[in-house]
Design a protein around this motif. Structure first.
Motif, PDB file in Angstrom:
ATOM      1  N   ILE A 364       0.912  -1.256  -0.008  1.00 47.42           N
ATOM      2  CA  ILE A 364      -0.030  -0.059  -0.112  1.00 47.42           C
ATOM      3  C   ILE A 364       0.938   1.245  -0.047  1.00 47.42           C
ATOM      4  O   ILE A 364       1.791   1.236   0.883  1.00 47.42           O
ATOM      5  CB  ILE A 364      -0.789   0.027   1.307  1.00 47.42           C
ATOM      6  N   THR A 365       0.644   2.182  -0.888  1.00 45.51           N
ATOM      7  CA  THR A 365       1.321   3.249  -1.165  1.00 45.51           C
ATOM      8  C   THR A 365       0.535   4.612  -0.957  1.00 45.51           C
ATOM      9  O   THR A 365      -0.612   4.545  -1.845  1.00 45.51           O
ATOM     10  CB  THR A 365       2.257   3.645  -2.136  1.00 45.51           C
ATOM     11  N   ASN A 366       0.838   5.567  -0.198  1.00 50.95           N
ATOM     12  CA  ASN A 366      -0.054   6.800  -0.289  1.00 50.95           C
ATOM     13  C   ASN A 366       0.771   8.026  -0.956  1.00 50.95           C
ATOM     14  O   ASN A 366       1.678   8.602  -0.346  1.00 50.95           O
ATOM     15  CB  ASN A 366      -0.445   7.048   1.154  1.00 50.95           C
ATOM     16  N   TYR A 367       0.155   8.498  -1.926  1.00 47.09           N
ATOM     17  CA  TYR A 367       0.936   9.607  -2.607  1.00 47.09           C
ATOM     18  C   TYR A 367       0.280  10.898  -2.171  1.00 47.09           C
ATOM     19  O   TYR A 367      -0.803  11.186  -2.028  1.00 47.09           O
ATOM     20  CB  TYR A 367       0.608   9.260  -4.154  1.00 47.09           C
ATOM     21  N   THR A 368       1.004  11.883  -2.345  1.00 43.59           N
ATOM     22  CA  THR A 368       0.915  13.108  -1.996  1.00 43.59           C
ATOM     23  C   THR A 368      -0.269  13.970  -2.911  1.00 43.59           C
ATOM     24  O   THR A 368      -1.052  14.692  -2.695  1.00 43.59           O
ATOM     25  CB  THR A 368       1.818  14.104  -1.849  1.00 43.59           C
ATOM     26  N   ASN A 369      -0.060  13.520  -4.128  1.00 44.80           N
ATOM     27  CA  ASN A 369      -0.801  14.237  -5.247  1.00 44.80           C
ATOM     28  C   ASN A 369      -1.013  13.008  -6.221  1.00 44.80           C
ATOM     29  O   ASN A 369      -0.303  12.273  -6.496  1.00 44.80           O
ATOM     30  CB  ASN A 369      -0.467  15.423  -5.824  1.00 44.80           C
ATOM     31  N   PHE A 370      -1.860  13.470  -7.180  1.00 43.24           N
ATOM     32  CA  PHE A 370      -2.242  12.463  -8.542  1.00 43.24           C
ATOM     33  C   PHE A 370      -0.574  12.304  -9.262  1.00 43.24           C
ATOM     34  O   PHE A 370      -0.646  11.100  -9.717  1.00 43.24           O
ATOM     35  CB  PHE A 370      -3.197  12.784  -9.267  1.00 43.24           C
ATOM     36  N   TRP A 371      -0.169  13.458  -9.408  1.00 49.98           N
ATOM     37  CA  TRP A 371       1.164  13.162 -10.631  1.00 49.98           C
ATOM     38  C   TRP A 371       2.144  12.319  -9.778  1.00 49.98           C
ATOM     39  O   TRP A 371       2.864  11.596 -10.665  1.00 49.98           O
ATOM     40  CB  TRP A 371       1.574  14.731 -10.688  1.00 49.98           C
ATOM     41  N   GLU A 372       2.211  12.326  -8.449  1.00 42.06           N
ATOM     42  CA  GLU A 372       3.212  11.483  -7.835  1.00 42.06           C
ATOM     43  C   GLU A 372       2.776  10.214  -8.250  1.00 42.06           C
ATOM     44  O   GLU A 372       3.776   9.081  -8.188  1.00 42.06           O
ATOM     45  CB  GLU A 372       3.288  11.621  -6.355  1.00 42.06           C
ATOM     46  N   TYR A 373       1.646   9.470  -8.094  1.00 39.37           N
ATOM     47  CA  TYR A 373       1.039   8.416  -8.395  1.00 39.37           C
ATOM     48  C   TYR A 373       1.413   8.272  -9.844  1.00 39.37           C
ATOM     49  O   TYR A 373       1.975   7.121 -10.293  1.00 39.37           O
ATOM     50  CB  TYR A 373      -0.441   8.167  -8.090  1.00 39.37           C
ATOM     51  N   GLU A 374       1.084   8.806 -10.583  1.00 35.84           N
ATOM     52  CA  GLU A 374       1.108   8.827 -12.291  1.00 35.84           C
ATOM     53  C   GLU A 374       2.447   8.501 -12.893  1.00 35.84           C
ATOM     54  O   GLU A 374       2.664   7.650 -13.847  1.00 35.84           O
ATOM     55  CB  GLU A 374       0.500   9.957 -13.154  1.00 35.84           C
ATOM     56  N   LYS A 375       3.373   9.194 -12.007  1.00 34.29           N
ATOM     57  CA  LYS A 375       4.651   8.983 -12.554  1.00 34.29           C
ATOM     58  C   LYS A 375       5.280   7.325 -12.312  1.00 34.29           C
ATOM     59  O   LYS A 375       6.408   7.212 -13.031  1.00 34.29           O
ATOM     60  CB  LYS A 375       5.937   9.880 -11.729  1.00 34.29           C
ATOM     61  N   THR A 376       4.835   6.970 -11.498  1.00 34.12           N
ATOM     62  CA  THR A 376       4.849   5.415 -11.386  1.00 34.12           C
ATOM     63  C   THR A 376       4.490   4.423 -12.500  1.00 34.12           C
ATOM     64  O   THR A 376       4.766   3.154 -12.606  1.00 34.12           O
ATOM     65  CB  THR A 376       4.516   4.786  -9.938  1.00 34.12           C
ATOM     66  N   ILE A 377       3.706   4.944 -13.368  1.00 36.86           N
ATOM     67  CA  ILE A 377       2.746   4.073 -14.192  1.00 36.86           C
ATOM     68  C   ILE A 377       3.785   3.717 -15.526  1.00 36.86           C
ATOM     69  O   ILE A 377       4.289   4.602 -16.245  1.00 36.86           O
ATOM     70  CB  ILE A 377       1.533   4.599 -14.747  1.00 36.86           C
ATOM     71  N   ASP A 378       3.846   2.592 -15.913  1.00 37.41           N
ATOM     72  CA  ASP A 378       4.561   1.953 -17.060  1.00 37.41           C
ATOM     73  C   ASP A 378       3.628   2.426 -18.070  1.00 37.41           C
ATOM     74  O   ASP A 378       2.444   2.431 -18.157  1.00 37.41           O
ATOM     75  CB  ASP A 378       4.838   0.592 -16.950  1.00 37.41           C
TER      76      ASP A 378
END
Length: 548
Positions: A364-378
């Motif tokens: 489980i990972t909690n990101y501070t904003n959506f862009w931080e999550y999106e940067k992890t997407i292949d």
């Protein structure tokens, strides 16, 4: 070999010339209608951007489709940098009856974004992003972003994060927004904020006659090539473009979207299971059944994907076949709420997960904003591929065992698939907030709103597995026949099979007749054409690509 290809290519194009009053495209081999070099030179000098020919080094990069199976060779490419460039190109093409094609990122799976012997308008340089904290429209007052059509979603997410906003966009960071939105647009946050089409406030589009239309709900402002402005109170283009497909009604140059304040928590649940391993046997059915049994109970905050396939892998000497990857995203106010509602998945046999693969353990990972999550997407990759899709209705979840059997049967590894080819599926969660919008508010298939998953399955191959291509295609055809028979013939416009016979109802249900009426109103000569697009049934042999 090159000479043979050119002859074959020309033969295909010759067969594509339509009749029945629609525009007959002029071909580059025809000196009676093809523009003189001086005409091309004058046109090129009038542009803010550049014209790229096949002899230029960047030609392949600016005309290549993501699915390289569909080969197109435009006569040249206009690298548009302004609305004026687009308008001039449309006017020039119409004057000389040259086919137009439109591309930004080239992610279309069935080759709609380019055409042989066409002028290809590449919009990738039109990348403005203008954030407005308050706008006022007929049914909306709030923040918005006016975004140039050449932007890819990664850049938009990054820019909006600087202002504390998020937008409904594609998960793949290199996908551009034009084709994405006009096909409906699902997203990890579709269940929170609706489809992309539900978040469109306004767009600018260049029509077949060269007029520029500024389109918003209930009103359209037309500006003709001489600068004359006409305002009409009508909703047809606003309805049709939002779901009717890209490059059909004109050339989009910008879109104004609703944007939303960033939420406090973006909680991502990731877990990778094997379908079969030496130590545990076949566990994939149990994992998939748990998913289908519990997914409808997730609140709207949860969106995201299940990705599963039949890969045969041997990490660190341990044999296993097939994987099921959960990648779900919670967007909301409460981390506690996220953890409470994900329990049926988080607590389901984590000991089965592929923790032996680095980074594959359940987490489980909690990101501070959506862009931080999106940067992890292949991201997706270029290559030969064929896909199919089904929009799964909520009723399909009434029989989770049947669902499990259908997808398990298609994906269990074995046979020739163990030699390199593989069927892969991606299930994107839909529904939620998008169900709150009326079915008639946009032209998308209502099942994109009211279903629970857009399920796409596909195969890919390269030189090493080319000999198995026909086998791979037969597997996808079999999958498509079974799921469409069992769960309904509804397909997401942006992820379709090329050979779909019932495409008009699969994409739009009962909306096709109205879409065609609007198409003929604004493009009566069918200047804008593509495979299985609105109006292509009137020119059935037109524009089909060379298939590899």
């Amino acid at each position: 070999m090159a000479a043979v290809w050119c002859v074959f290519s020309f033969a295909i194009i010759m067969l594509a010339i339509p009749s029945d009053g629609y525009m007959s495209y002029c071909l580059s081999k025809n000196p009676d209608c093809w523009p003189l070099d001086s005409s091309f030179s004058a046109f090129t000098k009038s542009l803010d951007g550049a014209m790229v020919s096949p002899s230029d080094g960047i030609y392949k990069n600016v005309s290549l489709l993501m699915n390289t199976r569909y080969t197109r060779r435009p006569y040249f490419v206009v690298m548009a940098e302004s609305l004026g460039d687009v308008q001039k190109t449309v006017v020039f093409a119409r004057k000389h009856q040259i086919r137009l094609s439109i591309m930004v990122s080239g992610h279309d799976y069935i080759g709609r974004s380019a055409a042989d012997d066409s002028i290809l308008i590449n919009l990738s340089r039109m990348q403005s992003v203008n954030v407005k904290k308050m706008v006022s429209y007929k049914n909306y007052n709030g923040p918005a972003a006016v975004v140039g059509i050449g932007n890819r979603w990664a850049r938009v997410y990054q820019e909006l994060s600087k202002y504390g906003y998020v937008i409904v966009g594609g998960s793949s960071p290199t996908v551009a927004m034009g084709g994405y939105m006009t096909g409906g647009g699902h997203s990890p946050m579709v269940r929170m904020f609706g489809l992309a089409v539900d978040n469109v406030l306004e767009f600018t589009i260049v029509l077949a006659d060269g007029r520029v239309a500024k389109v918003l709900e209930g009103k359209t402002e037309f500006t003709d090539v001489n600068g004359k402005v006409t305002v009409v109170k009508e909703n047809d283009l606003f309805w049709a473009v939002r779901g009717g497909g890209g490059g059909v009604f004109g050339v989009l140059t910008s879109i104004t979207y609703k944007i939303h304040p960033e939420l406090p928590n973006y909680v991502r649940y990731v877990c990778l299971y094997p379908w079969h391993s030496d130590s545990m046997g076949f566990i994939g059915d149990s994992v998939l059944l748990n998913y289908f049994s519990n997914i409808r109970n997730l609140p709207r905050n949860w969106g995201g994907y299940l990705l599963f396939n039949g890969h045969n892998l041997k990490p660190r000497g341990v044999n296993f076949m097939g994987t099921l990857l959960f990648s779900l995203l919670y967007s909301g106010d409460s981390y506690t709420h996220a953890m409470e509602t994900i329990k049926p998945f988080w607590e389901f046999h984590r000991e089965w997960s592929l923790s032996i693969v680095p980074g594959a353990e359940c987490r489980i990972t909690n990101y501070t904003n959506f862009w931080e999550y999106e940067k992890t997407i292949d991201d997706t990759h270029y290559g030969d591929q064929y896909i199919s899709n089904v929009l799964l209705t909520n009723q399909s979840l009434d029989s989770p065992i049947e669902l499990t059997k259908v997808f398990s049967k298609q994906l269990l590894p074995g046979g020739r698939r163990s030699q390199g080819g593989v069927i892969s599926c991606t299930s994107c969660l839909i529904g939620g907030k998008s169900e709150d919008f009326h079915d008639d508010s946009a032209s998308v298939n209502p099942n994109l709103r009211h279903g629970w998953s857009s399920m796409s399955c596909g195969v890919g191959w390269d030189k090493s597995t080319l000999k198995y291509r026909n086998y791979f295609l037969s597997q996808i055809d079999g999958w498509q026949t079974e799921v469409h028979t069992r769960f309904g013939k509804n397909v997401y416009y942006n992820e379709p099979p090329y050979d779909l016979v019932y495409w008009k109802t699969a994409y739009w249900k009962d909306n096709y007749a109205k879409l065609l009426e609007i198409k003929l109103k604004y493009d009566p000569e069918l200047m804008f054409r593509c495979h299985h697009c609105v109006g292509s049934d009137l020119t059935p042999n037109d524009g089909k690509p060379i298939v590899g």
